[in-house]
Motif scaffolding. Structure first.
Motif, PDB file in Angstrom:
ATOM      1  N   UNK A 174       0.865  -1.162   0.000  1.00 22.07           N
ATOM      2  CA  UNK A 174       0.000   0.000   0.000  1.00 22.07           C
ATOM      3  C   UNK A 174       0.907   1.219   0.000  1.00 22.07           C
ATOM      4  N   UNK A 175       0.702   2.100  -0.981  1.00 21.53           N
ATOM      5  CA  UNK A 175       1.586   3.244  -1.174  1.00 21.53           C
ATOM      6  C   UNK A 175       0.797   4.535  -1.061  1.00 21.53           C
ATOM      7  N   UNK A 176       1.357   5.503  -0.345  1.00 21.94           N
ATOM      8  CA  UNK A 176       0.768   6.841  -0.247  1.00 21.94           C
ATOM      9  C   UNK A 176       1.457   7.725  -1.281  1.00 21.94           C
ATOM     10  N   UNK A 177       0.688   8.142  -2.287  1.00 25.62           N
ATOM     11  CA  UNK A 177       1.201   9.027  -3.332  1.00 25.62           C
ATOM     12  C   UNK A 177       0.705  10.440  -3.029  1.00 25.62           C
ATOM     13  N   UNK A 178       1.291  11.086  -2.033  1.00 26.67           N
ATOM     14  CA  UNK A 178       0.941  12.439  -1.574  1.00 26.67           C
ATOM     15  C   UNK A 178      -0.574  12.647  -1.482  1.00 26.67           C
ATOM     16  N   UNK A 179      -1.192  11.876  -0.620  1.00 29.23           N
ATOM     17  CA  UNK A 179      -2.620  12.017  -0.370  1.00 29.23           C
ATOM     18  C   UNK A 179      -3.475  10.971  -1.066  1.00 29.23           C
ATOM     19  N   UNK A 180      -3.018  10.399  -2.109  1.00 31.95           N
ATOM     20  CA  UNK A 180      -3.752   9.350  -2.825  1.00 31.95           C
ATOM     21  C   UNK A 180      -3.093   8.021  -2.519  1.00 31.95           C
ATOM     22  N   UNK A 181      -3.885   7.067  -2.051  1.00 33.89           N
ATOM     23  CA  UNK A 181      -3.338   5.753  -1.711  1.00 33.89           C
ATOM     24  C   UNK A 181      -3.618   4.763  -2.828  1.00 33.89           C
ATOM     25  N   UNK A 182      -2.654   3.879  -3.045  1.00 32.74           N
ATOM     26  CA  UNK A 182      -2.813   2.853  -4.063  1.00 32.74           C
ATOM     27  C   UNK A 182      -2.249   1.529  -3.595  1.00 32.74           C
ATOM     28  N   UNK A 183      -2.934   0.446  -3.956  1.00 32.35           N
ATOM     29  CA  UNK A 183      -2.462  -0.900  -3.648  1.00 32.35           C
ATOM     30  C   UNK A 183      -1.810  -1.438  -4.909  1.00 32.35           C
ATOM     31  N   UNK A 184      -0.534  -1.756  -4.818  1.00 31.75           N
ATOM     32  CA  UNK A 184       0.225  -2.263  -5.959  1.00 31.75           C
ATOM     33  C   UNK A 184       0.529  -3.735  -5.695  1.00 31.75           C
ATOM     34  N   UNK A 185       0.081  -4.593  -6.599  1.00 31.78           N
ATOM     35  CA  UNK A 185       0.271  -6.036  -6.437  1.00 31.78           C
ATOM     36  C   UNK A 185       1.622  -6.477  -6.993  1.00 31.78           C
ATOM     37  N   UNK A 186       2.118  -7.578  -6.453  1.00 32.03           N
ATOM     38  CA  UNK A 186       3.364  -8.176  -6.916  1.00 32.03           C
ATOM     39  C   UNK A 186       3.168  -8.652  -8.348  1.00 32.03           C
ATOM     40  N   UNK A 187       4.122  -8.563  -9.211  1.00 33.43           N
ATOM     41  CA  UNK A 187       5.554  -8.412  -9.099  1.00 33.43           C
ATOM     42  C   UNK A 187       6.061  -6.992  -9.210  1.00 33.43           C
ATOM     43  N   UNK A 188       5.233  -5.983  -9.013  1.00 36.63           N
ATOM     44  CA  UNK A 188       5.642  -4.569  -8.954  1.00 36.63           C
ATOM     45  C   UNK A 188       6.370  -4.104 -10.218  1.00 36.63           C
ATOM     46  N   UNK A 189       5.802  -4.390 -11.363  1.00 41.02           N
ATOM     47  CA  UNK A 189       6.448  -4.072 -12.643  1.00 41.02           C
ATOM     48  C   UNK A 189       6.670  -2.572 -12.839  1.00 41.02           C
ATOM     49  N   UNK A 190       5.752  -1.731 -12.382  1.00 43.40           N
ATOM     50  CA  UNK A 190       5.874  -0.296 -12.617  1.00 43.40           C
ATOM     51  C   UNK A 190       6.377   0.451 -11.396  1.00 43.40           C
ATOM     52  N   UNK A 191       6.817  -0.244 -10.359  1.00 38.19           N
ATOM     53  CA  UNK A 191       7.254   0.375  -9.121  1.00 38.19           C
ATOM     54  C   UNK A 191       8.763   0.212  -8.964  1.00 38.19           C
ATOM     55  N   UNK A 192       9.439   1.301  -8.592  1.00 30.33           N
ATOM     56  CA  UNK A 192      10.888   1.267  -8.418  1.00 30.33           C
ATOM     57  C   UNK A 192      11.264   1.903  -7.085  1.00 30.33           C
ATOM     58  N   UNK A 193      12.173   1.253  -6.357  1.00 32.96           N
ATOM     59  CA  UNK A 193      12.641   1.786  -5.085  1.00 32.96           C
ATOM     60  C   UNK A 193      13.653   2.901  -5.361  1.00 32.96           C
ATOM     61  N   UNK A 194      13.532   3.978  -4.591  1.00 33.66           N
ATOM     62  CA  UNK A 194      14.459   5.101  -4.760  1.00 33.66           C
ATOM     63  C   UNK A 194      15.592   5.008  -3.758  1.00 33.66           C
TER      64      UNK A 194
END
Length: 76
Positions: free
Chosen positions: A56-76
């Protein structure tokens, strides 16, 4: 004389190729990690489901649930 099926050679592009490369490991996230999503932008992990099945990710006020394998998500 017949050859056994175990000694047959397959083309490199064959789906039956035994030497196929292993899939890359799935990224592991923890609460508080800063992330970037291709569609939603920058965010922070606020919850991790059991066995990293989703985050579960907080995108500056908007929350989103991102399922595995996290293709569009990158750790900074």
């Amino acid at each position: 004389m017949t050859k056994s099926a175990g000694s047959r050679r397959h083309l490199p592009s064959s789906p039956f190729n035994r030497n196929a490369p292993a899939a890359p490991p799935i990224e592991q996230y923890t609460v508080g990690d800063r992330v970037s999503h291709d569609q939603f932008g920058l965010g922070r992990i606020i919850a991790v489901e059991h066995d990293n099945a989703a985050v579960l990710v907080d995108f500056s006020g908007r929350r989103g649930r991102i399922a595995s394998p996290f293709a569009k998500l990158a750790k900074l």
